[in-house]
Design an enzyme around this catalytic site. Structure first.
Site, PDB file in Angstrom:
ATOM      1  N   ASP A  48       0.889  -1.166   0.000  1.00  0.00           N
ATOM      2  CA  ASP A  48       0.000   0.000   0.000  1.00  0.00           C
ATOM      3  C   ASP A  48       0.926   1.216   0.000  1.00  0.00           C
ATOM      4  O   ASP A  48       1.448   1.596   1.046  1.00  0.00           O
ATOM      5  CB  ASP A  48      -0.876  -0.020   1.254  1.00  0.00           C
ATOM      6  CG  ASP A  48      -1.861   1.139   1.276  1.00  0.00           C
ATOM      7  OD1 ASP A  48      -2.301   1.580   0.200  1.00  0.00           O
ATOM      8  OD2 ASP A  48      -2.181   1.609   2.386  1.00  0.00           O
TER       9      ASP A  48
ATOM     10  N   GLU B 102      -1.149  -1.116  -4.922  1.00  0.00           N
ATOM     11  CA  GLU B 102      -2.391  -0.373  -5.142  1.00  0.00           C
ATOM     12  C   GLU B 102      -2.226   0.574  -6.314  1.00  0.00           C
ATOM     13  O   GLU B 102      -1.236   1.299  -6.415  1.00  0.00           O
ATOM     14  CB  GLU B 102      -2.765   0.419  -3.881  1.00  0.00           C
ATOM     15  CG  GLU B 102      -4.131   1.073  -4.033  1.00  0.00           C
ATOM     16  CD  GLU B 102      -4.554   1.815  -2.785  1.00  0.00           C
ATOM     17  OE1 GLU B 102      -4.733   1.168  -1.741  1.00  0.00           O
ATOM     18  OE2 GLU B 102      -4.713   3.042  -2.859  1.00  0.00           O
TER      19      GLU B 102
ATOM     20  N   ASP C 246      -2.661   1.036   6.958  1.00  0.00           N
ATOM     21  CA  ASP C 246      -1.843   0.797   5.766  1.00  0.00           C
ATOM     22  C   ASP C 246      -1.347  -0.644   5.727  1.00  0.00           C
ATOM     23  O   ASP C 246      -1.218  -1.242   4.662  1.00  0.00           O
ATOM     24  CB  ASP C 246      -0.645   1.743   5.736  1.00  0.00           C
ATOM     25  CG  ASP C 246      -1.033   3.163   6.068  1.00  0.00           C
ATOM     26  OD1 ASP C 246      -1.169   3.971   5.151  1.00  0.00           O
ATOM     27  OD2 ASP C 246      -1.230   3.456   7.262  1.00  0.00           O
TER      28      ASP C 246
END
EC number: 3.1.21.10
Lengths: 182, 182
Positions: free
Chosen positions: A7, A68, A141
């Site tokens: 992430d 991501e 996260d």
């Protein structure tokens, strides 16, 4: 299939390693966050992200890195840093010849909760359940990185089989390998 | 002071090396473009940018890398790629312990033409004159990279002196060096 989910972020870059195949219980191998100081020079923050991710890649040797996919819909300043941190993650993987998959936040949420609009708490709760953890990983996260890895394992079983075949073929013919060995 | 200017991009990443100090005629040492195929996977494009920039850094050993500061005002898709290519440039420099400077497009235009709103032709014409070239470097990305290097040499003489002092100090105490030696 062992997947490192990333992430991306400069202040906190979530990382999580999940092993498993679609349709079977999944196992978390590691989870954490690579942090860089907000007051450091941008180039040094990117370097710190690289060094942190290299340690994760060295330790867990994932077969795939799921990152991501970054959009520009949010705060412009934050998004640029996120895009740059994601570039570092993709670069570290490509350098080792590890395939990179990009998943959007809504793909990830839909994969683990059934809804592309799920909130952070819901994602954290499902990650906890799916990986049979005692508590949701923190910060968010870190949980998001695990959700990315889970999403990748579930979304692309056919693609994963293909990638494994390619990896086996590459291992059998090491002269075609381009990655650095550092 | 030898500066590598980088006009970041995935399709064409402009690179130009200029040597000189403020107030003296400048010398162009090299100019070119690192290209990556538009149909390649994003992670492989970033890797190709890295490999291209590493060759420029190996060949010219600049004391500073000047990179265009990316804003999100233009086409979102393009800007993300530009931000990611700029991250690779900053990372390559930081890994070698080379200071990175960011300059906005209008700072660069103002430095070489006197106007922050100059067009590409005007920038190309001034780069040609300032570096005593026979013709404007092409494509425009290459000329922009040279303009960035010139801008950096002119804008920050005091800062450059400081950076040289720091570099000398670091060279005298190599145990503090963090860069890889690859």
């Amino acid at each position: 299939m062992r997947v490192l989910g990333v992430d991306p972020g400069l202040t906190r870059c979530g990382v999580g390693v999940v092993e498993g195949v679609a349709g079977r219980p999944l196992t978390m191998l590691g989870v954490g966050v690579v942090r860089t100081p907000a007051d450091a020079d941008l180039s040094h923050r990117l370097l710190a992200v690289e060094q942190g991710l290299e340690r994760w890649l060295d330790e867990y040797r994932p077969e795939c890195v799921a990152v991501e996919r970054v959009f520009s819909q949010h705060n412009v300043r934050t998004v640029m840093g996120t895009a740059q941190a994601s570039a570092v993650a993709m670069l570290c993987a490509a350098r080792r010849g590890i395939p990179v998959a990009l998943h959007t936040p809504s793909e990830v949420k839909a994969a683990v909760t059934g809804s592309g609009r799920a909130d952070k708490a819901q994602v954290g709760a499902m990650v906890t359940r799916l990986l049979r953890l005692d508590a949701p990983p923190k910060p968010a996260d870190a949980a998001d990185a695990l959700a990315l890895a889970i999403c990748h394992i579930w979304r692309a079983p056919a693609q994963n089989r293909l990638q494994r075949a390619v990896a086996l073929h590459a291992a059998a013919a090491p002269t075609t390998t381009k990655g650095r060995t550092s």
